[in-house]
Design a protein around this motif. Structure first.
Motif, PDB file in Angstrom:
ATOM      1  N   GLY A 134       9.351  10.352  -5.761  1.00  0.00           N
ATOM      2  CA  GLY A 134       9.747  10.605  -7.139  1.00  0.00           C
ATOM      3  C   GLY A 134      10.258  12.016  -7.332  1.00  0.00           C
ATOM      4  O   GLY A 134      11.239  12.249  -8.056  1.00  0.00           O
ATOM      5  N   GLN A 135       9.616  12.994  -6.682  1.00  0.00           N
ATOM      6  CA  GLN A 135      10.051  14.379  -6.798  1.00  0.00           C
ATOM      7  C   GLN A 135      11.430  14.592  -6.188  1.00  0.00           C
ATOM      8  O   GLN A 135      12.173  15.494  -6.586  1.00  0.00           O
ATOM      9  CB  GLN A 135       9.033  15.295  -6.130  1.00  0.00           C
ATOM     10  N   LEU A 136      11.797  13.753  -5.228  1.00  0.00           N
ATOM     11  CA  LEU A 136      13.109  13.866  -4.594  1.00  0.00           C
ATOM     12  C   LEU A 136      14.176  13.080  -5.340  1.00  0.00           C
ATOM     13  O   LEU A 136      15.374  13.229  -5.052  1.00  0.00           O
ATOM     14  CB  LEU A 136      13.026  13.352  -3.144  1.00  0.00           C
ATOM     15  N   GLY A 137      13.744  12.236  -6.266  1.00  0.00           N
ATOM     16  CA  GLY A 137      14.696  11.401  -6.973  1.00  0.00           C
ATOM     17  C   GLY A 137      15.290  10.311  -6.111  1.00  0.00           C
ATOM     18  O   GLY A 137      16.404   9.838  -6.354  1.00  0.00           O
ATOM     19  N   VAL A 138      14.534   9.900  -5.088  1.00  0.00           N
ATOM     20  CA  VAL A 138      14.998   8.872  -4.160  1.00  0.00           C
ATOM     21  C   VAL A 138      14.271   7.568  -4.472  1.00  0.00           C
ATOM     22  O   VAL A 138      13.043   7.513  -4.443  1.00  0.00           O
ATOM     23  CB  VAL A 138      14.736   9.285  -2.696  1.00  0.00           C
ATOM     24  N   GLY A 139      15.023   6.533  -4.765  1.00  0.00           N
ATOM     25  CA  GLY A 139      14.429   5.234  -5.018  1.00  0.00           C
ATOM     26  C   GLY A 139      14.425   4.390  -3.750  1.00  0.00           C
ATOM     27  O   GLY A 139      15.486   4.143  -3.174  1.00  0.00           O
ATOM     28  N   VAL A 140      13.259   3.984  -3.312  1.00  0.00           N
ATOM     29  CA  VAL A 140      13.164   3.212  -2.074  1.00  0.00           C
ATOM     30  C   VAL A 140      12.163   2.078  -2.255  1.00  0.00           C
ATOM     31  O   VAL A 140      11.272   2.136  -3.106  1.00  0.00           O
ATOM     32  CB  VAL A 140      12.717   4.090  -0.875  1.00  0.00           C
ATOM     33  N   GLU A 141      12.335   1.050  -1.465  1.00  0.00           N
ATOM     34  CA  GLU A 141      11.342   0.000  -1.325  1.00  0.00           C
ATOM     35  C   GLU A 141      10.506   0.322  -0.094  1.00  0.00           C
ATOM     36  O   GLU A 141      11.040   0.784   0.922  1.00  0.00           O
ATOM     37  CB  GLU A 141      12.015  -1.366  -1.160  1.00  0.00           C
ATOM     38  N   TRP A 142       9.205   0.098  -0.166  1.00  0.00           N
ATOM     39  CA  TRP A 142       8.336   0.472   0.953  1.00  0.00           C
ATOM     40  C   TRP A 142       8.757  -0.212   2.250  1.00  0.00           C
ATOM     41  O   TRP A 142       8.649   0.352   3.328  1.00  0.00           O
ATOM     42  CB  TRP A 142       6.878   0.148   0.640  1.00  0.00           C
ATOM     43  N   ASN A 143       9.283  -1.424   2.152  1.00  0.00           N
ATOM     44  CA  ASN A 143       9.678  -2.149   3.350  1.00  0.00           C
ATOM     45  C   ASN A 143      11.023  -1.695   3.912  1.00  0.00           C
ATOM     46  O   ASN A 143      11.435  -2.149   4.985  1.00  0.00           O
ATOM     47  CB  ASN A 143       9.711  -3.657   3.079  1.00  0.00           C
ATOM     48  N   ASP A 144      11.710  -0.824   3.186  1.00  0.00           N
ATOM     49  CA  ASP A 144      12.960  -0.257   3.707  1.00  0.00           C
ATOM     50  C   ASP A 144      12.712   0.984   4.557  1.00  0.00           C
ATOM     51  O   ASP A 144      13.628   1.468   5.228  1.00  0.00           O
ATOM     52  CB  ASP A 144      13.900   0.112   2.547  1.00  0.00           C
ATOM     53  N   LEU A 145      11.497   1.512   4.510  1.00  0.00           N
ATOM     54  CA  LEU A 145      11.164   2.743   5.227  1.00  0.00           C
ATOM     55  C   LEU A 145      10.755   2.453   6.663  1.00  0.00           C
ATOM     56  O   LEU A 145      10.309   1.362   6.993  1.00  0.00           O
ATOM     57  CB  LEU A 145      10.010   3.465   4.527  1.00  0.00           C
ATOM     58  N   PHE A 146      10.884   3.482   7.524  1.00  0.00           N
ATOM     59  CA  PHE A 146      10.175   3.436   8.800  1.00  0.00           C
ATOM     60  C   PHE A 146       8.895   4.246   8.629  1.00  0.00           C
ATOM     61  O   PHE A 146       8.822   5.177   7.821  1.00  0.00           O
ATOM     62  CB  PHE A 146      11.047   3.960   9.964  1.00  0.00           C
ATOM     63  N   TRP A 147       7.866   3.896   9.406  1.00  0.00           N
ATOM     64  CA  TRP A 147       6.517   4.400   9.145  1.00  0.00           C
ATOM     65  C   TRP A 147       5.922   5.061  10.386  1.00  0.00           C
ATOM     66  O   TRP A 147       5.910   4.481  11.471  1.00  0.00           O
ATOM     67  CB  TRP A 147       5.602   3.258   8.707  1.00  0.00           C
ATOM     68  N   THR A 148       5.414   6.286  10.196  1.00  0.00           N
ATOM     69  CA  THR A 148       4.636   6.958  11.240  1.00  0.00           C
ATOM     70  C   THR A 148       3.324   7.407  10.583  1.00  0.00           C
ATOM     71  O   THR A 148       3.247   8.458   9.964  1.00  0.00           O
ATOM     72  CB  THR A 148       5.385   8.174  11.823  1.00  0.00           C
ATOM     73  N   VAL A 149       2.318   6.560  10.715  1.00  0.00           N
ATOM     74  CA  VAL A 149       1.030   6.764  10.046  1.00  0.00           C
ATOM     75  C   VAL A 149      -0.046   7.034  11.090  1.00  0.00           C
ATOM     76  O   VAL A 149      -0.112   6.352  12.121  1.00  0.00           O
ATOM     77  CB  VAL A 149       0.648   5.512   9.219  1.00  0.00           C
ATOM     78  N   HIS A 150      -0.879   8.018  10.810  1.00  0.00           N
ATOM     79  CA  HIS A 150      -1.990   8.291  11.738  1.00  0.00           C
ATOM     80  C   HIS A 150      -2.907   7.076  11.794  1.00  0.00           C
ATOM     81  O   HIS A 150      -3.473   6.667  10.766  1.00  0.00           O
ATOM     82  CB  HIS A 150      -2.791   9.509  11.298  1.00  0.00           C
ATOM     83  N   PRO A 151      -3.103   6.492  12.976  1.00  0.00           N
ATOM     84  CA  PRO A 151      -3.924   5.272  13.088  1.00  0.00           C
ATOM     85  C   PRO A 151      -5.370   5.600  13.383  1.00  0.00           C
ATOM     86  O   PRO A 151      -5.885   5.321  14.473  1.00  0.00           O
ATOM     87  CB  PRO A 151      -3.265   4.552  14.281  1.00  0.00           C
ATOM     88  N   GLY A 152      -6.049   6.215  12.428  1.00  0.00           N
ATOM     89  CA  GLY A 152      -7.431   6.599  12.670  1.00  0.00           C
ATOM     90  C   GLY A 152      -8.322   5.419  12.994  1.00  0.00           C
ATOM     91  O   GLY A 152      -9.113   5.449  13.931  1.00  0.00           O
ATOM     92  N   LEU A 153      -8.177   4.366  12.211  1.00  0.00           N
ATOM     93  CA  LEU A 153      -8.928   3.134  12.409  1.00  0.00           C
ATOM     94  C   LEU A 153      -7.982   1.962  12.183  1.00  0.00           C
ATOM     95  O   LEU A 153      -7.104   2.027  11.321  1.00  0.00           O
ATOM     96  CB  LEU A 153     -10.093   3.026  11.413  1.00  0.00           C
ATOM     97  N   ARG A 154      -8.167   0.896  12.925  1.00  0.00           N
ATOM     98  CA  ARG A 154      -7.316  -0.273  12.720  1.00  0.00           C
ATOM     99  C   ARG A 154      -7.476  -0.819  11.308  1.00  0.00           C
ATOM    100  O   ARG A 154      -6.519  -1.304  10.697  1.00  0.00           O
ATOM    101  CB  ARG A 154      -7.651  -1.364  13.745  1.00  0.00           C
ATOM    102  N   ALA A 155      -8.699  -0.710  10.769  1.00  0.00           N
ATOM    103  CA  ALA A 155      -8.948  -1.224   9.419  1.00  0.00           C
ATOM    104  C   ALA A 155      -8.127  -0.480   8.371  1.00  0.00           C
ATOM    105  O   ALA A 155      -7.696  -1.069   7.373  1.00  0.00           O
ATOM    106  CB  ALA A 155     -10.439  -1.129   9.085  1.00  0.00           C
TER     107      ALA A 155
END
Length: 235
Positions: A134-155
């Motif tokens: 929102g601060q960037l003024g970029v409208g995106v759908e979550w499924n349009d993004l690529f994701w690099t998330v820390h996988p601390g736990l599978r859950a």
């Protein structure tokens, strides 16, 4: 030097490197993230039996990234991969007991209240993402993004998938690293970034905008908006 940042250390160090590079003309910052959990290995002690769980859950790992600004201006041979567009840190109120790290008379110690940690992460991720884009003024759908998330736990990954209604495979880079290397605390996010790079370069996985997220004591959520350069995107 960043210490006792737990799983958020990798994301925190990249955020700090971004600030240094952007405020020092021509600077190139080497981020080296090393996690040697083996140094905390020890036998059980009467007051610290719970440390055995942590010792069994985490592994050793190290990764490095070079961060700069004005790519190609000062060093024409550079081949940038991800642009770190914005970075933010969110501390969720009332959660300082959920994930802790401290130095005790028995050495490095910490607590992970998994039943509280997993929902806290999932419940706050969408707000952090909405604020960042929102601060960037970029409208995106979550499924349009690529994701690099820390996988601390599978859950945690499972709950994020559900909370954001992500399509199958969106967190594949994180799941691959967790399966092959385990949780290496702060260094893990660098492994995930490299896996995402490989998927885009070698497998042709698409995506222009992306997000990197790290989790740590606090409970802290590090959020960084990424933009894939033309070196990664299929032409």
């Amino acid at each position: 030097m960043l210490q006792l940042n737990g799983c958020a250390a990798g994301s925190s160090s990249l955020r700090l490197a971004k600030d240094i590079a952007e405020n020092n003309r021509g600077a190139r910052v080497l981020v080296a993230c090393v996690e040697l959990t083996i140094v905390a290995f020890r036998g059980p002690e009467e007051d610290y039996l719970h440390t055995l769980v942590g010792q069994a859950s985490f592994g050793d790992g190290a990764g490095a990234v070079i961060v700069g600004a004005d790519a190609g201006v000062h060093y024409p041979a550079e081949r940038p991969l991800f642009e770190m567009v914005s970075a933010s840190q969110t501390v969720v109120p009332g959660t300082d007991h959920v994930l802790t790290m401290r130095i005790t008379e028995a050495g490095l110690d910490g607590h992970i209240l998994r039943r509280e940690l997993v929902p806290v992460a999932a419940e706050n991720v969408e707000r952090c993402l909405s604020d960042a884009f929102g601060q960037l003024g970029v409208g995106v759908e979550w499924n349009d993004l690529f994701w690099t998330v820390h996988p601390g736990l599978r859950a945690i990954l499972d709950h994020i998938d559900k909370a954001l209604r992500l399509e199958p495979g969106k967190l594949a880079a994180s799941r691959t690293v967790l399966r092959e290397y385990g949780n290496m605390l702060g260094a893990t996010i660098i492994f995930v970034l490299d896996e995402q790079r490989r998927r885009m370069e070698e497998d042709g996985e698409g995506g222009e905008w992306g997000v990197m997220m790290g989790f740590g004591p606090g409970f802290t959520i590090e959020t960084m908006v990424l933009h894939a350069t033309s070196n990664l995107r299929k032409k």
